[in-house]
Design an enzyme around this catalytic site. Structure first.
Site, mmCIF file in Angstrom:
data_model
loop_
_atom_site.group_PDB
_atom_site.id
_atom_site.type_symbol
_atom_site.label_atom_id
_atom_site.label_comp_id
_atom_site.label_asym_id
_atom_site.label_seq_id
_atom_site.Cartn_x
_atom_site.Cartn_y
_atom_site.Cartn_z
ATOM 1 N N ASP A 122 0.414 -5.110 3.204
ATOM 2 C CA ASP A 122 1.763 -4.537 3.268
ATOM 3 C C ASP A 122 1.700 -3.416 4.308
ATOM 4 O O ASP A 122 1.162 -2.341 4.052
ATOM 5 C CB ASP A 122 2.123 -4.019 1.867
ATOM 6 C CG ASP A 122 3.320 -3.084 1.876
ATOM 7 O OD1 ASP A 122 3.881 -2.817 2.946
ATOM 8 O OD2 ASP A 122 3.680 -2.611 0.781
ATOM 9 N N LYS A 158 11.801 0.893 8.949
ATOM 10 C CA LYS A 158 10.832 1.992 8.910
ATOM 11 C C LYS A 158 10.177 2.185 10.275
ATOM 12 O O LYS A 158 9.261 2.997 10.433
ATOM 13 C CB LYS A 158 9.768 1.730 7.842
ATOM 14 C CG LYS A 158 10.352 1.755 6.423
ATOM 15 C CD LYS A 158 9.269 1.579 5.394
ATOM 16 C CE LYS A 158 9.823 1.252 4.014
ATOM 17 N NZ LYS A 158 10.435 2.395 3.342
ATOM 18 N N GLN A 189 4.294 0.997 6.015
ATOM 19 C CA GLN A 189 4.151 2.392 6.465
ATOM 20 C C GLN A 189 3.174 2.527 7.629
ATOM 21 O O GLN A 189 2.839 3.641 8.024
ATOM 22 C CB GLN A 189 3.661 3.269 5.307
ATOM 23 C CG GLN A 189 4.635 3.359 4.154
ATOM 24 C CD GLN A 189 5.927 4.101 4.499
ATOM 25 O OE1 GLN A 189 5.979 4.869 5.462
ATOM 26 N NE2 GLN A 189 6.972 3.866 3.731
ATOM 27 N N CYS A 208 8.814 4.796 -5.781
ATOM 28 C CA CYS A 208 8.498 3.391 -6.113
ATOM 29 C C CYS A 208 6.992 3.167 -6.275
ATOM 30 O O CYS A 208 6.472 2.108 -5.900
ATOM 31 C CB CYS A 208 9.064 2.427 -5.076
ATOM 32 S SG CYS A 208 10.836 2.440 -5.006
ATOM 33 N N HIS A 255 3.182 0.174 -3.650
ATOM 34 C CA HIS A 255 4.633 0.275 -3.857
ATOM 35 C C HIS A 255 5.010 -0.802 -4.877
ATOM 36 O O HIS A 255 4.368 -1.852 -4.941
ATOM 37 C CB HIS A 255 5.309 0.001 -2.504
ATOM 38 C CG HIS A 255 6.771 0.252 -2.457
ATOM 39 N ND1 HIS A 255 7.687 -0.643 -2.961
ATOM 40 C CD2 HIS A 255 7.486 1.275 -1.932
ATOM 41 C CE1 HIS A 255 8.912 -0.177 -2.739
ATOM 42 N NE2 HIS A 255 8.812 0.991 -2.124
HETATM 43 C C1 LIG Z 1 4.345 0.729 1.374
HETATM 44 C C2 LIG Z 1 5.696 0.109 1.163
HETATM 45 N N1 LIG Z 1 5.768 -1.175 0.823
HETATM 46 C C3 LIG Z 1 6.940 -1.791 0.639
HETATM 47 C C4 LIG Z 1 8.127 -1.127 0.784
HETATM 48 C C5 LIG Z 1 9.417 -1.856 0.572
HETATM 49 O O1 LIG Z 1 10.109 -1.923 1.780
HETATM 50 P P1 LIG Z 1 11.584 -2.558 1.832
HETATM 51 O O2 LIG Z 1 12.375 -1.830 0.775
HETATM 52 O O3 LIG Z 1 12.045 -2.250 3.218
HETATM 53 O O4 LIG Z 1 11.453 -4.002 1.559
HETATM 54 C C6 LIG Z 1 8.105 0.234 1.112
HETATM 55 C C7 LIG Z 1 9.354 1.005 1.218
HETATM 56 O O5 LIG Z 1 9.366 2.197 0.986
HETATM 57 C C8 LIG Z 1 6.862 0.851 1.328
HETATM 58 O O6 LIG Z 1 6.790 2.142 1.678
#
Ligand SMILES: Cc1ncc(COP(=O)(O)O)c(C=O)c1O
Length: 410
Positions: free
Chosen positions: A204, A230, A207, A368, A127
Protein backbone atom coordinates in the site's frame (compact mmCIF):
# COMPACT_ATOMS: atom_id res chain seq x y z
CA UNK A 1 19.99 24.26 12.26
CA UNK A 2 20.14 25.23 8.60
CA UNK A 3 16.86 26.31 7.08
CA UNK A 4 15.25 25.05 3.87
CA UNK A 5 17.36 24.79 0.78
CA UNK A 6 14.30 24.28 -1.40
CA UNK A 7 14.91 27.72 -2.81
CA UNK A 8 12.02 28.05 -5.26
CA UNK A 9 9.41 27.41 -2.63
CA UNK A 10 7.50 30.67 -3.17
CA UNK A 11 7.41 30.03 -6.90
CA UNK A 12 6.15 26.54 -6.19
CA UNK A 13 3.49 27.80 -3.80
CA UNK A 14 2.15 30.14 -6.51
CA UNK A 15 1.06 27.04 -8.39
CA UNK A 16 -1.35 26.18 -5.55
CA UNK A 17 -4.14 28.77 -5.49
CA UNK A 18 -5.81 27.33 -2.40
CA UNK A 19 -2.81 28.06 -0.20
CA UNK A 20 -3.21 31.81 -0.55
CA UNK A 21 -6.19 32.48 1.64
CA UNK A 22 -7.07 33.50 5.17
CA UNK A 23 -8.83 31.07 7.48
CA UNK A 24 -10.47 32.58 10.56
CA UNK A 25 -8.49 35.76 9.93
CA UNK A 26 -5.09 34.01 9.72
CA UNK A 27 -3.07 32.93 6.69
CA UNK A 28 -3.89 29.27 6.01
CA UNK A 29 -1.23 26.84 7.21
CA UNK A 30 -2.18 23.52 5.62
CA UNK A 31 -0.59 20.62 7.52
CA UNK A 32 -3.03 17.84 6.59
CA UNK A 33 -1.23 16.56 3.52
CA UNK A 34 -1.33 12.89 4.52
CA UNK A 35 -5.12 13.09 4.30
CA UNK A 36 -4.99 14.77 0.91
CA UNK A 37 -2.55 17.11 -0.81
CA UNK A 38 -3.55 20.36 -2.45
CA UNK A 39 -3.67 20.54 -6.25
CA UNK A 40 -1.50 22.65 -8.52
CA UNK A 41 -3.15 24.79 -11.22
CA UNK A 42 -1.99 22.38 -13.92
CA UNK A 43 -4.12 19.61 -12.36
CA UNK A 44 -7.14 21.89 -11.92
CA UNK A 45 -6.74 23.14 -15.49
CA UNK A 46 -6.50 19.60 -16.87
CA UNK A 47 -10.03 18.90 -15.59
CA UNK A 48 -11.32 22.22 -16.92
CA UNK A 49 -9.68 21.61 -20.29
CA UNK A 50 -11.15 18.12 -20.60
CA UNK A 51 -14.71 19.38 -20.07
CA UNK A 52 -14.25 22.47 -22.23
CA UNK A 53 -12.51 20.82 -25.17
CA UNK A 54 -12.88 17.06 -25.41
CA UNK A 55 -15.41 15.55 -22.99
CA UNK A 56 -16.44 12.22 -24.50
CA UNK A 57 -16.68 8.63 -23.40
CA UNK A 58 -13.51 6.70 -24.14
CA UNK A 59 -12.63 3.52 -26.09
CA UNK A 60 -14.74 2.31 -29.01
CA UNK A 61 -15.69 5.87 -29.99
CA UNK A 62 -15.69 6.57 -33.72
CA UNK A 63 -15.63 10.34 -33.37
CA UNK A 64 -13.00 13.03 -32.92
CA UNK A 65 -13.67 13.91 -29.28
CA UNK A 66 -13.77 10.25 -28.20
CA UNK A 67 -10.42 9.67 -29.88
CA UNK A 68 -8.76 12.63 -28.15
CA UNK A 69 -10.19 11.59 -24.78
CA UNK A 70 -9.11 7.96 -25.26
CA UNK A 71 -5.62 9.03 -26.23
CA UNK A 72 -5.31 11.37 -23.25
CA UNK A 73 -6.60 8.66 -20.90
CA UNK A 74 -4.29 5.93 -22.21
CA UNK A 75 -1.32 8.30 -22.23
CA UNK A 76 -1.66 8.43 -18.44
CA UNK A 77 -1.29 4.66 -18.33
CA UNK A 78 2.04 5.00 -20.15
CA UNK A 79 3.12 7.81 -17.82
CA UNK A 80 2.16 5.67 -14.82
CA UNK A 81 4.10 2.72 -16.19
CA UNK A 82 7.21 4.92 -16.38
CA UNK A 83 6.49 6.52 -12.98
CA UNK A 84 6.53 3.09 -11.32
CA UNK A 85 9.00 1.50 -13.73
CA UNK A 86 6.49 -1.26 -14.50
CA UNK A 87 7.26 -3.58 -17.42
CA UNK A 88 4.07 -3.00 -19.40
CA UNK A 89 1.05 -0.70 -19.52
CA UNK A 90 -1.16 -3.77 -19.11
CA UNK A 91 0.11 -3.99 -15.52
CA UNK A 92 -1.44 -0.62 -14.68
CA UNK A 93 -5.08 -0.81 -13.58
CA UNK A 94 -6.91 2.44 -12.89
CA UNK A 95 -9.01 2.27 -9.74
CA UNK A 96 -10.89 4.80 -7.65
CA UNK A 97 -8.02 4.81 -5.14
CA UNK A 98 -5.97 2.71 -2.76
CA UNK A 99 -9.02 1.27 -0.99
CA UNK A 100 -10.55 0.17 -4.27
CA UNK A 101 -7.25 -1.38 -5.41
CA UNK A 102 -6.85 -3.42 -2.22
CA UNK A 103 -10.46 -4.61 -2.40
CA UNK A 104 -9.87 -5.64 -6.00
CA UNK A 105 -6.93 -7.85 -5.05
CA UNK A 106 -8.77 -9.26 -2.03
CA UNK A 107 -11.90 -10.09 -4.01
CA UNK A 108 -10.17 -11.54 -7.08
CA UNK A 109 -6.76 -12.90 -6.13
CA UNK A 110 -7.97 -13.67 -2.60
CA UNK A 111 -11.19 -15.37 -3.64
CA UNK A 112 -9.35 -17.54 -6.13
CA UNK A 113 -6.29 -18.45 -4.11
CA UNK A 114 -7.12 -18.49 -0.40
CA UNK A 115 -8.02 -21.78 1.28
CA UNK A 116 -9.19 -22.62 4.81
CA UNK A 117 -6.24 -22.38 7.21
CA UNK A 118 -4.27 -19.93 5.04
CA UNK A 119 -2.81 -16.81 6.60
CA UNK A 120 -2.52 -13.20 5.48
CA UNK A 121 0.23 -11.20 7.15
CA UNK A 122 -0.38 -7.49 7.79
CA UNK A 123 1.31 -5.11 10.24
CA UNK A 124 0.14 -3.15 13.25
CA UNK A 125 0.72 0.02 11.22
CA UNK A 126 -1.94 -0.64 8.60
CA UNK A 127 -4.69 1.73 7.56
CA UNK A 128 -8.15 0.18 7.94
CA UNK A 129 -8.30 -0.13 4.16
CA UNK A 130 -5.42 -2.61 4.33
CA UNK A 131 -7.06 -4.60 7.13
CA UNK A 132 -10.79 -4.81 6.53
CA UNK A 133 -10.72 -6.08 2.90
CA UNK A 134 -8.52 -8.96 4.12
CA UNK A 135 -10.81 -9.67 7.06
CA UNK A 136 -13.79 -9.84 4.71
CA UNK A 137 -12.18 -12.34 2.35
CA UNK A 138 -10.51 -14.27 5.20
CA UNK A 139 -13.87 -14.77 6.85
CA UNK A 140 -15.37 -16.00 3.62
CA UNK A 141 -12.51 -18.40 2.86
CA UNK A 142 -11.70 -19.63 6.36
CA UNK A 143 -8.32 -17.89 6.35
CA UNK A 144 -6.95 -15.67 9.14
CA UNK A 145 -4.84 -12.57 9.68
CA UNK A 146 -1.46 -12.44 11.43
CA UNK A 147 0.03 -9.15 12.58
CA UNK A 148 3.62 -7.89 12.55
CA UNK A 149 4.15 -6.21 15.94
CA UNK A 150 5.90 -2.87 16.44
CA UNK A 151 8.81 -1.64 18.48
CA UNK A 152 8.40 1.37 20.76
CA UNK A 153 9.61 3.68 17.98
CA UNK A 154 6.79 2.63 15.65
CA UNK A 155 8.88 0.36 13.43
CA UNK A 156 8.18 -3.25 12.49
CA UNK A 157 9.69 -5.62 14.99
CA UNK A 158 11.89 -7.39 12.47
CA UNK A 159 12.83 -10.08 14.97
CA UNK A 160 9.20 -11.28 14.96
CA UNK A 161 8.77 -11.53 11.20
CA UNK A 162 10.47 -14.86 10.53
CA UNK A 163 8.28 -16.67 13.04
CA UNK A 164 5.15 -15.13 11.49
CA UNK A 165 5.95 -16.30 7.97
CA UNK A 166 5.26 -19.96 7.23
CA UNK A 167 3.94 -22.25 4.53
CA UNK A 168 0.47 -21.11 5.63
CA UNK A 169 1.23 -17.49 4.64
CA UNK A 170 -0.28 -16.87 1.23
CA UNK A 171 -0.18 -13.10 1.13
CA UNK A 172 1.62 -10.26 2.89
CA UNK A 173 -0.10 -6.85 2.75
CA UNK A 174 1.71 -3.88 4.28
CA UNK A 175 2.09 -0.18 3.76
CA UNK A 176 5.24 1.40 2.41
CA UNK A 177 4.86 4.40 4.70
CA UNK A 178 2.63 4.70 7.77
CA UNK A 179 0.00 7.44 7.49
CA UNK A 180 -0.28 7.69 11.28
CA UNK A 181 3.40 7.74 12.31
CA UNK A 182 5.30 8.48 9.11
CA UNK A 183 7.51 5.38 9.43
CA UNK A 184 9.13 4.34 6.13
CA UNK A 185 9.01 0.55 6.30
CA UNK A 186 11.82 -1.75 5.09
CA UNK A 187 9.55 -3.29 2.47
CA UNK A 188 12.33 -4.75 0.32
CA UNK A 189 13.39 -6.98 3.22
CA UNK A 190 9.83 -8.19 3.66
CA UNK A 191 9.26 -8.67 -0.08
CA UNK A 192 12.29 -10.96 -0.24
CA UNK A 193 11.23 -12.85 2.88
CA UNK A 194 7.68 -13.31 1.54
CA UNK A 195 8.95 -14.60 -1.79
CA UNK A 196 11.37 -16.98 -0.07
CA UNK A 197 8.39 -18.85 1.40
CA UNK A 198 6.29 -18.57 -1.78
CA UNK A 199 3.88 -15.85 -0.55
CA UNK A 200 2.63 -12.93 -2.63
CA UNK A 201 3.09 -9.37 -1.37
CA UNK A 202 0.97 -6.25 -1.82
CA UNK A 203 2.35 -2.84 -0.93
CA UNK A 204 0.00 0.00 0.00
CA UNK A 205 1.95 2.97 -1.32
CA UNK A 206 -0.67 5.64 -0.51
CA UNK A 207 1.76 7.63 1.65
CA UNK A 208 4.91 6.90 -0.33
CA UNK A 209 4.51 8.01 -3.94
CA UNK A 210 4.36 11.76 -3.22
CA UNK A 211 7.58 11.65 -1.23
CA UNK A 212 10.17 9.51 -3.01
CA UNK A 213 10.54 7.52 -6.24
CA UNK A 214 9.14 3.98 -6.33
CA UNK A 215 10.47 1.30 -8.66
CA UNK A 216 8.21 -1.75 -8.63
CA UNK A 217 10.63 -3.84 -10.64
CA UNK A 218 13.56 -3.14 -8.34
CA UNK A 219 11.30 -3.86 -5.36
CA UNK A 220 9.93 -6.99 -7.06
CA UNK A 221 6.58 -6.56 -5.25
CA UNK A 222 3.58 -8.42 -6.69
CA UNK A 223 1.07 -5.58 -6.23
CA UNK A 224 1.54 -1.88 -5.47
CA UNK A 225 -1.27 0.64 -5.10
CA UNK A 226 -1.90 4.31 -4.35
CA UNK A 227 -4.41 7.15 -4.60
CA UNK A 228 -3.95 10.17 -6.87
CA UNK A 229 -5.34 12.63 -4.34
CA UNK A 230 -2.40 12.12 -1.99
CA UNK A 231 0.05 13.03 -4.76
CA UNK A 232 -1.38 16.34 -6.04
CA UNK A 233 -4.02 14.66 -8.21
CA UNK A 234 -7.81 14.57 -7.92
CA UNK A 235 -9.95 12.40 -5.63
CA UNK A 236 -11.65 9.29 -6.99
CA UNK A 237 -8.67 7.96 -8.96
CA UNK A 238 -5.79 5.69 -8.18
CA UNK A 239 -3.62 2.89 -9.43
CA UNK A 240 -3.17 -0.80 -8.90
CA UNK A 241 0.08 -2.17 -10.30
CA UNK A 242 0.25 -5.95 -10.54
CA UNK A 243 2.68 -8.34 -12.17
CA UNK A 244 1.16 -9.31 -15.50
CA UNK A 245 1.11 -13.07 -14.93
CA UNK A 246 -0.73 -12.57 -11.64
CA UNK A 247 -3.30 -10.17 -13.07
CA UNK A 248 -3.86 -12.46 -16.04
CA UNK A 249 -4.63 -15.39 -13.76
CA UNK A 250 -7.05 -13.38 -11.62
CA UNK A 251 -10.79 -13.49 -12.35
CA UNK A 252 -12.53 -10.19 -13.11
CA UNK A 253 -13.66 -8.00 -10.23
CA UNK A 254 -16.74 -6.12 -11.34
CA UNK A 255 -18.85 -6.99 -14.32
CA UNK A 256 -20.07 -4.48 -16.87
CA UNK A 257 -19.11 -2.59 -19.99
CA UNK A 258 -15.50 -2.44 -21.19
CA UNK A 259 -14.34 -5.46 -19.17
CA UNK A 260 -15.82 -7.95 -21.63
CA UNK A 261 -14.67 -9.34 -24.93
CA UNK A 262 -18.09 -10.68 -25.93
CA UNK A 263 -21.36 -11.21 -24.12
CA UNK A 264 -24.10 -13.72 -24.71
CA UNK A 265 -26.60 -15.29 -22.36
CA UNK A 266 -24.80 -18.60 -22.85
CA UNK A 267 -21.22 -17.43 -22.33
CA UNK A 268 -19.40 -14.18 -21.70
CA UNK A 269 -15.69 -13.81 -22.34
CA UNK A 270 -13.53 -11.17 -20.77
CA UNK A 271 -11.37 -8.40 -22.15
CA UNK A 272 -7.60 -8.38 -21.97
CA UNK A 273 -5.59 -6.56 -19.35
CA UNK A 274 -5.89 -3.90 -18.14
CA UNK A 275 -9.53 -3.47 -19.25
CA UNK A 276 -10.62 -6.75 -17.64
CA UNK A 277 -10.50 -4.90 -14.31
CA UNK A 278 -11.98 -1.60 -15.45
CA UNK A 279 -15.72 -2.20 -15.77
CA UNK A 280 -17.95 0.72 -16.70
CA UNK A 281 -17.14 4.29 -17.63
CA UNK A 282 -14.04 5.21 -15.64
CA UNK A 283 -13.22 8.50 -13.97
CA UNK A 284 -11.92 9.97 -17.24
CA UNK A 285 -11.34 13.52 -15.99
CA UNK A 286 -9.69 12.13 -12.86
CA UNK A 287 -7.26 9.90 -14.72
CA UNK A 288 -6.34 12.71 -17.11
CA UNK A 289 -5.76 15.05 -14.18
CA UNK A 290 -3.74 12.32 -12.45
CA UNK A 291 -1.48 12.50 -15.52
CA UNK A 292 -1.08 16.25 -14.93
CA UNK A 293 -0.14 15.44 -11.32
CA UNK A 294 2.57 13.10 -12.60
CA UNK A 295 3.87 15.89 -14.85
CA UNK A 296 3.92 18.18 -11.83
CA UNK A 297 5.87 15.62 -9.80
CA UNK A 298 8.34 15.20 -12.64
CA UNK A 299 8.87 18.97 -12.67
CA UNK A 300 10.23 18.76 -9.10
CA UNK A 301 13.79 18.10 -8.09
CA UNK A 302 13.12 14.95 -6.05
CA UNK A 303 16.27 14.97 -4.02
CA UNK A 304 15.82 18.67 -3.13
CA UNK A 305 12.20 17.95 -2.30
CA UNK A 306 13.10 15.05 -0.02
CA UNK A 307 15.71 17.18 1.67
CA UNK A 308 13.21 20.00 2.15
CA UNK A 309 10.61 17.68 3.68
CA UNK A 310 13.24 16.18 5.98
CA UNK A 311 14.25 19.67 7.11
CA UNK A 312 10.64 20.51 7.91
CA UNK A 313 10.33 17.22 9.80
CA UNK A 314 13.43 17.69 11.91
CA UNK A 315 12.75 21.41 12.56
CA UNK A 316 9.17 20.68 13.69
CA UNK A 317 10.26 17.64 15.72
CA UNK A 318 12.82 19.77 17.59
CA UNK A 319 10.29 22.52 18.30
CA UNK A 320 7.60 20.07 19.44
CA UNK A 321 10.03 18.11 21.61
CA UNK A 322 10.77 21.29 23.54
CA UNK A 323 7.14 21.62 24.68
CA UNK A 324 6.63 20.26 28.17
CA UNK A 325 4.21 17.34 28.41
CA UNK A 326 4.18 16.74 24.64
CA UNK A 327 4.69 13.15 23.46
CA UNK A 328 5.55 12.27 19.87
CA UNK A 329 4.26 8.91 18.62
CA UNK A 330 6.52 7.41 15.99
CA UNK A 331 10.22 8.10 16.30
CA UNK A 332 11.50 5.78 13.58
CA UNK A 333 14.88 6.48 12.07
CA UNK A 334 13.37 6.70 8.58
CA UNK A 335 10.24 8.83 8.42
CA UNK A 336 8.40 11.05 5.95
CA UNK A 337 7.16 14.42 7.18
CA UNK A 338 4.43 13.14 9.49
CA UNK A 339 4.32 13.85 13.23
CA UNK A 340 1.66 12.43 15.56
CA UNK A 341 1.55 13.86 19.05
CA UNK A 342 -0.46 14.34 22.22
CA UNK A 343 -0.01 16.90 24.98
CA UNK A 344 -0.72 15.80 28.55
CA UNK A 345 -4.26 14.51 28.69
CA UNK A 346 -5.66 17.10 26.30
CA UNK A 347 -8.14 15.74 23.78
CA UNK A 348 -6.73 15.83 20.22
CA UNK A 349 -9.98 17.26 18.90
CA UNK A 350 -9.81 20.26 21.27
CA UNK A 351 -6.22 20.94 20.20
CA UNK A 352 -7.15 20.62 16.51
CA UNK A 353 -10.16 22.90 16.85
CA UNK A 354 -8.20 25.67 18.51
CA UNK A 355 -5.42 25.35 15.93
CA UNK A 356 -8.04 25.72 13.21
CA UNK A 357 -9.28 28.93 14.85
CA UNK A 358 -5.75 30.24 14.13
CA UNK A 359 -5.73 29.08 10.51
CA UNK A 360 -3.74 25.87 11.06
CA UNK A 361 -5.23 22.73 9.48
CA UNK A 362 -4.22 19.50 11.21
CA UNK A 363 -5.90 16.09 11.52
CA UNK A 364 -7.09 14.64 14.81
CA UNK A 365 -8.41 11.21 15.77
CA UNK A 366 -7.44 7.65 14.93
CA UNK A 367 -6.43 8.33 11.28
CA UNK A 368 -8.09 5.03 10.27
CA UNK A 369 -5.48 3.05 12.24
CA UNK A 370 -7.40 2.01 15.35
CA UNK A 371 -5.34 -1.16 16.05
CA UNK A 372 -2.19 0.99 16.17
CA UNK A 373 -3.67 3.37 18.74
CA UNK A 374 -4.97 0.48 20.82
CA UNK A 375 -1.40 -0.78 20.87
CA UNK A 376 -0.24 2.70 21.97
CA UNK A 377 -3.01 2.69 24.62
CA UNK A 378 -4.49 6.00 23.45
CA UNK A 379 -7.46 6.70 21.21
CA UNK A 380 -5.65 8.78 18.60
CA UNK A 381 -3.43 11.79 18.10
CA UNK A 382 -3.01 15.24 16.61
CA UNK A 383 -1.21 14.72 13.31
CA UNK A 384 0.68 17.22 11.20
CA UNK A 385 1.91 16.15 7.78
CA UNK A 386 4.06 18.08 5.34
CA UNK A 387 4.19 18.43 1.60
CA UNK A 388 6.64 20.10 -0.76
CA UNK A 389 4.95 23.48 -0.51
CA UNK A 390 5.16 23.81 3.28
CA UNK A 391 7.70 26.23 4.73
CA UNK A 392 9.72 26.69 7.88
CA UNK A 393 7.70 29.88 8.49
CA UNK A 394 4.55 27.76 8.50
CA UNK A 395 6.09 25.45 11.09
CA UNK A 396 6.81 28.54 13.21
CA UNK A 397 3.20 29.73 12.77
CA UNK A 398 1.95 26.27 13.80
CA UNK A 399 4.19 26.17 16.88
CA UNK A 400 3.06 29.67 17.92
CA UNK A 401 -0.59 28.63 17.44
CA UNK A 402 0.04 25.47 19.47
CA UNK A 403 1.54 27.46 22.35
CA UNK A 404 -1.52 29.71 22.35
CA UNK A 405 -3.79 26.66 22.21
CA UNK A 406 -2.05 25.07 25.17
CA UNK A 407 -2.22 28.28 27.20
CA UNK A 408 -6.00 28.31 26.63
CA UNK A 409 -6.60 24.61 27.33
CA UNK A 410 -4.28 24.03 30.29
C1 LIG B 1 -1.57 4.26 4.17
C2 LIG B 1 -2.94 4.47 3.59
N1 LIG B 1 -3.54 3.46 2.98
C3 LIG B 1 -4.75 3.58 2.42
C4 LIG B 1 -5.43 4.77 2.46
C5 LIG B 1 -6.78 4.87 1.83
O1 LIG B 1 -6.71 5.75 0.75
P1 LIG B 1 -8.05 6.14 -0.06
O2 LIG B 1 -9.03 6.61 0.98
O3 LIG B 1 -7.59 7.24 -0.97
O4 LIG B 1 -8.50 4.93 -0.78
C6 LIG B 1 -4.85 5.86 3.12
C7 LIG B 1 -5.57 7.14 3.24
O5 LIG B 1 -5.37 7.88 4.19
C8 LIG B 1 -3.57 5.71 3.67
O6 LIG B 1 -2.96 6.74 4.28
Amino acid sequence: MELATFTDIQKLRKQFPILHQQVNGYPLVYLDNAATTQKPLSVINAIDDYYKRYNANIHRGAHHLANIATEAFEEVRSKTKSFLNASETSEIIFTSGTTDAINLVAQTWGRKNLQPGDEILVSMLEHHSNIVPWQLIAEEKGASLKVIPLTGSGEWDLSAIDSLLSSKTKLVAVNHVSNALGTINPIKTLIDKAHAIGAMILIDGAQAVAHFPVDVRALDCDFYCYSAHKMFGPTGTGVLYGKKELLEAMPPYRGGGEMISSVSFEKTTYNELPHKFEAGTPNIEGVIAMGAALDFIHSLDWSAMEQHEQELLSYATDKLSAISGLRIYGTAQHKVGVISFLVGDLHPYDVGTLLDKQGVAVRTGHHCTEPLWNFCKVTGSVRISFSVYNTIEEVDAFIAALHKTLSILK
